[in-house]
Design a protein around this motif. Sequence first.
Motif, PDB file in Angstrom:
ATOM      1  N   ASP A  98       0.714  -1.221  -0.107  1.00 24.35           N
ATOM      2  CA  ASP A  98      -0.143  -0.086   0.063  1.00 24.35           C
ATOM      3  C   ASP A  98       0.798   1.308  -0.161  1.00 24.35           C
ATOM      4  O   ASP A  98       0.666   2.253  -0.742  1.00 24.35           O
ATOM      5  N   PRO A  99       1.858   1.384   0.608  1.00 24.77           N
ATOM      6  CA  PRO A  99       2.540   2.607   0.756  1.00 24.77           C
ATOM      7  C   PRO A  99       3.308   3.023  -0.457  1.00 24.77           C
ATOM      8  O   PRO A  99       3.339   4.154  -1.062  1.00 24.77           O
ATOM      9  N   HIS A 100       3.636   2.063  -1.362  1.00 28.98           N
ATOM     10  CA  HIS A 100       4.045   2.078  -2.662  1.00 28.98           C
ATOM     11  C   HIS A 100       2.872   2.517  -3.649  1.00 28.98           C
ATOM     12  O   HIS A 100       3.286   3.175  -4.503  1.00 28.98           O
ATOM     13  N   LEU A 101       1.818   1.979  -3.419  1.00 31.84           N
ATOM     14  CA  LEU A 101       0.628   2.362  -4.425  1.00 31.84           C
ATOM     15  C   LEU A 101       0.155   3.805  -4.207  1.00 31.84           C
ATOM     16  O   LEU A 101       0.146   4.476  -4.986  1.00 31.84           O
ATOM     17  N   TRP A 102       0.405   4.133  -2.868  1.00 28.13           N
ATOM     18  CA  TRP A 102       0.057   5.661  -2.633  1.00 28.13           C
ATOM     19  C   TRP A 102       0.977   6.519  -3.218  1.00 28.13           C
ATOM     20  O   TRP A 102       0.766   7.521  -3.840  1.00 28.13           O
ATOM     21  N   ALA A 103       2.328   6.282  -3.206  1.00 22.63           N
ATOM     22  CA  ALA A 103       3.433   6.872  -3.880  1.00 22.63           C
ATOM     23  C   ALA A 103       3.243   7.016  -5.287  1.00 22.63           C
ATOM     24  O   ALA A 103       3.443   8.029  -6.013  1.00 22.63           O
ATOM     25  N   ARG A 104       3.079   5.833  -5.941  1.00 23.22           N
ATOM     26  CA  ARG A 104       2.633   6.042  -7.328  1.00 23.22           C
ATOM     27  C   ARG A 104       1.367   6.906  -7.597  1.00 23.22           C
ATOM     28  O   ARG A 104       1.637   7.475  -8.677  1.00 23.22           O
ATOM     29  N   ALA A 105       0.513   6.748  -6.897  1.00 21.09           N
ATOM     30  CA  ALA A 105      -0.700   7.612  -7.322  1.00 21.09           C
ATOM     31  C   ALA A 105      -0.141   8.832  -7.020  1.00 21.09           C
ATOM     32  O   ALA A 105      -0.511   9.862  -7.924  1.00 21.09           O
ATOM     33  N   GLU A 106       0.285   9.247  -6.113  1.00 22.84           N
ATOM     34  CA  GLU A 106       0.871  10.649  -5.933  1.00 22.84           C
ATOM     35  C   GLU A 106       1.888  11.194  -7.071  1.00 22.84           C
ATOM     36  O   GLU A 106       1.610  12.333  -7.388  1.00 22.84           O
ATOM     37  N   ARG A 107       2.815  10.260  -7.389  1.00 21.10           N
ATOM     38  CA  ARG A 107       3.692  10.613  -8.481  1.00 21.10           C
ATOM     39  C   ARG A 107       3.055  11.014  -9.858  1.00 21.10           C
ATOM     40  O   ARG A 107       3.371  12.008 -10.652  1.00 21.10           O
ATOM     41  N   ILE A 108       1.976  10.396 -10.066  1.00 19.17           N
ATOM     42  CA  ILE A 108       1.230  10.568 -11.507  1.00 19.17           C
ATOM     43  C   ILE A 108       0.073  11.482 -11.127  1.00 19.17           C
ATOM     44  O   ILE A 108      -0.618  11.787 -12.171  1.00 19.17           O
ATOM     45  N   GLY A 109       0.210  12.315 -10.216  1.00 15.81           N
ATOM     46  CA  GLY A 109      -0.841  13.402  -9.715  1.00 15.81           C
ATOM     47  C   GLY A 109      -2.201  12.794  -9.546  1.00 15.81           C
ATOM     48  O   GLY A 109      -3.097  13.900  -9.704  1.00 15.81           O
ATOM     49  N   LEU A 110      -2.562  11.919  -8.925  1.00 19.91           N
ATOM     50  CA  LEU A 110      -3.996  11.511  -8.505  1.00 19.91           C
ATOM     51  C   LEU A 110      -4.271  12.187  -7.164  1.00 19.91           C
ATOM     52  O   LEU A 110      -3.236  12.375  -6.375  1.00 19.91           O
ATOM     53  N   ASP A 111      -5.358  12.315  -7.082  1.00 23.06           N
ATOM     54  CA  ASP A 111      -6.117  12.772  -5.563  1.00 23.06           C
ATOM     55  C   ASP A 111      -5.916  11.553  -4.873  1.00 23.06           C
ATOM     56  O   ASP A 111      -6.678  10.553  -4.988  1.00 23.06           O
ATOM     57  N   LEU A 112      -5.021  11.668  -3.963  1.00 22.17           N
ATOM     58  CA  LEU A 112      -4.794  10.137  -2.817  1.00 22.17           C
ATOM     59  C   LEU A 112      -6.103  10.180  -2.153  1.00 22.17           C
ATOM     60  O   LEU A 112      -6.312   8.777  -1.955  1.00 22.17           O
ATOM     61  N   ASP A 113      -6.830  10.767  -1.572  1.00 22.53           N
ATOM     62  CA  ASP A 113      -8.080  10.521  -0.914  1.00 22.53           C
ATOM     63  C   ASP A 113      -9.095   9.964  -1.636  1.00 22.53           C
ATOM     64  O   ASP A 113      -9.724   9.057  -1.349  1.00 22.53           O
ATOM     65  N   ARG A 114      -9.242  10.589  -2.762  1.00 27.29           N
ATOM     66  CA  ARG A 114     -10.324   9.792  -3.823  1.00 27.29           C
ATOM     67  C   ARG A 114      -9.769   8.708  -4.182  1.00 27.29           C
ATOM     68  O   ARG A 114     -10.552   7.484  -4.376  1.00 27.29           O
ATOM     69  N   PHE A 115      -8.731   8.249  -4.537  1.00 27.60           N
ATOM     70  CA  PHE A 115      -7.912   7.147  -4.942  1.00 27.60           C
ATOM     71  C   PHE A 115      -8.043   6.023  -3.875  1.00 27.60           C
ATOM     72  O   PHE A 115      -8.557   4.973  -4.249  1.00 27.60           O
ATOM     73  N   GLU A 116      -7.710   6.467  -2.665  1.00 25.35           N
ATOM     74  CA  GLU A 116      -7.928   5.393  -1.538  1.00 25.35           C
ATOM     75  C   GLU A 116      -9.314   4.966  -1.410  1.00 25.35           C
ATOM     76  O   GLU A 116      -9.751   3.788  -1.312  1.00 25.35           O
ATOM     77  N   ALA A 117     -10.219   6.053  -1.282  1.00 28.90           N
ATOM     78  CA  ALA A 117     -11.819   5.706  -1.419  1.00 28.90           C
ATOM     79  C   ALA A 117     -12.366   4.906  -2.490  1.00 28.90           C
ATOM     80  O   ALA A 117     -12.956   3.935  -2.332  1.00 28.90           O
ATOM     81  N   ASP A 118     -12.106   5.141  -3.589  1.00 21.85           N
ATOM     82  CA  ASP A 118     -12.451   4.478  -4.780  1.00 21.85           C
ATOM     83  C   ASP A 118     -11.636   3.069  -4.990  1.00 21.85           C
ATOM     84  O   ASP A 118     -12.566   1.973  -5.263  1.00 21.85           O
ATOM     85  N   ARG A 119     -10.331   2.709  -4.572  1.00 25.67           N
ATOM     86  CA  ARG A 119      -9.914   1.669  -4.716  1.00 25.67           C
ATOM     87  C   ARG A 119     -10.441   0.529  -3.677  1.00 25.67           C
ATOM     88  O   ARG A 119     -10.431  -0.658  -3.590  1.00 25.67           O
ATOM     89  N   ARG A 120     -11.373   1.154  -2.612  1.00 21.83           N
ATOM     90  CA  ARG A 120     -12.028   0.291  -1.570  1.00 21.83           C
ATOM     91  C   ARG A 120     -13.420   0.316  -1.687  1.00 21.83           C
ATOM     92  O   ARG A 120     -14.202  -0.307  -0.986  1.00 21.83           O
ATOM     93  N   SER A 121     -14.000   0.951  -2.711  1.00 23.11           N
ATOM     94  CA  SER A 121     -15.394   0.820  -2.816  1.00 23.11           C
ATOM     95  C   SER A 121     -15.863  -0.231  -3.511  1.00 23.11           C
ATOM     96  O   SER A 121     -15.323  -1.019  -4.219  1.00 23.11           O
ATOM     97  N   ALA A 122     -16.974  -0.414  -3.404  1.00 21.39           N
ATOM     98  CA  ALA A 122     -17.826  -1.757  -3.682  1.00 21.39           C
ATOM     99  C   ALA A 122     -17.713  -1.533  -5.413  1.00 21.39           C
ATOM    100  O   ALA A 122     -17.798  -2.774  -6.007  1.00 21.39           O
ATOM    101  N   ALA A 123     -18.092  -0.532  -5.954  1.00 18.15           N
ATOM    102  CA  ALA A 123     -18.205  -0.360  -7.496  1.00 18.15           C
ATOM    103  C   ALA A 123     -16.907  -0.933  -8.013  1.00 18.15           C
ATOM    104  O   ALA A 123     -16.806  -1.808  -9.146  1.00 18.15           O
TER     105      ALA A 123
END
Length: 132
Positions: free
Chosen positions: A56-81
């Motif tokens: 997970d810490p490396h996933l967050w670093a990747r997401a941050e490096r490519i400019g993703l909104d980290l809070d949204r990324f984390e919420a979306d990746r754990r979402s039922a959808a």
Amino acid sequence: MLLSGLAVRRVFRHFPVVSKHPRARVLAEAAEAAALQGAYWEFHDSLYADQGRLDDPHLWARAERIGLDLDRFEADRRSAAVAERVQRDFHSGVRAGVMTTPTLFADEDELARVEGAIPLLTSGGTSFRSRK
């Protein structure tokens, strides 16, 4: 090019085999979360480029490096959808006879028009290669 002039469609589906890769589902869900911010392929490619750092810490670093909104990324990746999307892809693969990745399916009727193409059986479908 052998296939020039033919309509070719590449479709990518998730097929997380957690018995072989325990984090496969988590990584597929992370890639789908990145897709919701328009960065699927960039995130996907980064996973394959550095397969030694997939926690997970490396996933967050990747997401941050490519400019993703980290809070949204984390919420979306754990979402039922997102989980349902990955699960739907997996079940679709099972129904189609996928047993491993990567698997290539090709429409035999379309490829029959390619001079010199002969069927080459693979574990997940029929692939084609040229006799030349």
